[in-house]
Design a protein around this motif. Structure first.
Motif, mmCIF file in Angstrom:
data_model
loop_
_atom_site.group_PDB
_atom_site.id
_atom_site.type_symbol
_atom_site.label_atom_id
_atom_site.label_comp_id
_atom_site.label_asym_id
_atom_site.label_seq_id
_atom_site.Cartn_x
_atom_site.Cartn_y
_atom_site.Cartn_z
ATOM 1 N N SER A 177 6.922 47.013 38.268
ATOM 2 C CA SER A 177 6.793 45.986 37.243
ATOM 3 C C SER A 177 8.105 45.267 37.050
ATOM 4 N N ARG B 163 8.591 43.370 34.620
ATOM 5 C CA ARG B 163 8.840 43.359 33.171
ATOM 6 C C ARG B 163 9.556 44.630 32.721
ATOM 7 N N LYS C 174 18.443 40.149 34.676
ATOM 8 C CA LYS C 174 17.856 41.451 34.375
ATOM 9 C C LYS C 174 18.814 42.583 34.744
ATOM 10 N N GLY D 168 2.786 42.084 27.577
ATOM 11 C CA GLY D 168 3.661 42.297 26.432
ATOM 12 C C GLY D 168 2.957 42.900 25.241
ATOM 13 N N GLU E 202 12.119 47.418 32.157
ATOM 14 C CA GLU E 202 13.579 47.430 32.235
ATOM 15 C C GLU E 202 14.166 48.827 32.096
ATOM 16 N N GLU F 127 1.997 44.322 31.093
ATOM 17 C CA GLU F 127 2.553 43.106 31.692
ATOM 18 C C GLU F 127 2.455 41.920 30.738
#
Length: 426
Positions: A266, A268, A300, A249, A270, A247
């Motif tokens: 999540s 984040r 997104k 990064g 993708e 999360e």
């Protein structure tokens, strides 16, 4: 709590079923639609009227996360699970395993069954028998069992206020593209997870789902230090730290075997890399749902790298599905129970309860065979190449069978030759 319009509609529909005399209602909301938030309002409604509630969770690792979410939603509650201190509260989040093992059951007027598609287990029936006068509410995104059987034996009414496509259109879930082999692959995948992620994922944050622990570790080794592996034996603190690093990064990829399919998502992430066969429609949809929360990012757009071509069997993720309590949509499997044989002493055990080692000789169970990597040209999949093509081909084969007086088995064989699986309902 500020609820969305479809969540308010869901609450009204559920309460309407209770007023009609239904005692067990199944609420269907897609992954990411806010089942816990919706249930929190129903719990608050019950507690305000002096009712006591149990929130039943089937996996121990999700109990504390569910408790945290309910507390954040303003619900005062305790936890019923071995190793956790008991707290007197009108709402208790319970581990199904702990509740089944105890002789004393906390009083309850409303039982909420999280991930209700698991309600086939004998343990659920045992618990329900302890509360014959209670109301029951099931929560799920996929209202059928892994073998395709419906849930009409557990619930009396089904409420499905919104579809995945409608949630995407409203901006609550991210749209998703699908990249897969040209046909369904059996016992194989069309590329390694690492290769597929590099070629099609473009370095975007990803979660990989594999069929074995060894395959997950191989994927992480092929990607490098920006990836990490977790499985059921990973200590909780280590697993939580890996997910926090993702999360933040610090990691680009989390790979797992049978851990993140439920109870985690999540905003984040993708890319969902489905590097396993996935013969179950519920597992297919639950897995994809892990990456579709927007986290407030209206731009997104997600990607499913469907390495075995499960979309050719189960359809596109956003396909409209008419859920029912009397008829399941997934293909049915044999009713025979899965068994496992120890290669060291020959002992046979139920696969679902065999544990990490053989109870007879103490040796570890053999690991499942690794899936074959059968190199394929992966390409974008659209709805016209999945459901419509399958339906048209099935009808064409049926017509030929009628004209030539062939048995229906011929239709199934020809259909499977083209799409890789036996047609449903045949």
């Amino acid at each position: 709590m500020q609820l969305r319009d479809y969540q308010i509609r869901a609450i009204d529909l559920v309460r309407g079923e209770y007023r009609r005399g239904r005692r067990a209602v199944l609420l269907v909301l897609p992954t990411g639609a806010g089942k816990t938030a919706t249930a929190s309002q129903l719990i608050a409604w019950a507690v305000a009227r002096g009712r006591r509630c149990l929130f039943l969770v089937h996996r121990r690792e999700i109990v504390l996360d569910t408790h945290r979410r309910l507390v954040a939603a303003g619900v005062a509650c305790g936890v019923v699970m071995s190793g956790e201190a008991s707290v007197d509260a009108p709402v208790q989040v319970c581990s199904v395993q702990t509740l089944t093992a105890r002789e004393q059951h906390p009083p309850a007027d409303l039982l909420i069954w999280d991930e209700a598609h698991h309600c086939a287990a004998d343990t659920y029936r045992e618990i329900r028998a302890q509360y014959p006068a209670a109301w029951h509410l099931g929560l799920t995104a996929t209202p059928e069992r892994s073998d395709g059987a419906p849930l009409g034996d557990a619930f009396e009414a089904l409420v499905a206020p919104i579809s995945v496509a409608e949630l995407v259109e409203a901006g609550h879930l991210a749209p998703i593209d699908v990249v897969a082999p040209p046909t369904r692959l059996q016992s194989a995948i069309g590329a390694t997870p690492a290769d597929a992620w590099r070629e099609h994922g473009g370095g975007r944050p990803a979660v990989i789902f594999t069929g074995t622990i060894a395959e997950s570790k191989d994927a992480v080794a092929a990607i490098g230090e920006r990836a990490a592996h977790i499985d059921g034996s990973t200590p909780r603190r280590e697993r939580d730290e890996i997910l926090r690093r993702f999360e933040r990064g610090d990691l680009d990829v989390v790979s797992n075997c049978s851990v993140l399919t439920e109870g985690w998502d999540s905003a984040r992430a993708e890319v969902c890399v489905l590097a396993r066969g996935c013969g179950s429609l519920p597992v297919y949809l639950q897995t994809i749902g892990r990456v579709r929360r927007t986290g407030g990012n209206a731009a997104k757009r997600c990607l499913l790298l469907d390495l075995a071509g499960a979309a050719h069997e189960h359809g596109m993720p956003d396909e409209d599905r008419e859920w029912s309590l009397t008829e399941g949509q997934a293909k049915r499997r044999s009713d025979r129970e899965a068994l496992s044989t120890c290669l060291h002493c020959g002992a046979v055990s139920r696969y679902a309860s065999r544990g990490a080692r053989c109870r007879r000789c103490g040796q570890p169970w053999p690991e499942a065979e690794r899936v074959e990597v059968r190199r394929q040209q992966l390409a974008a999949v659209v709805a016209s190449s999945t459901r419509r093509e399958r339906e048209a081909e099935l009808e064409r084969l049926r017509q030929i069978a009628r004209q030539r007086a062939y048995k229906l088995a011929w239709v199934g064989v020809k259909f499977k030759e083209k799409f890789g699986y036996w047609p449903r309902g045949l």
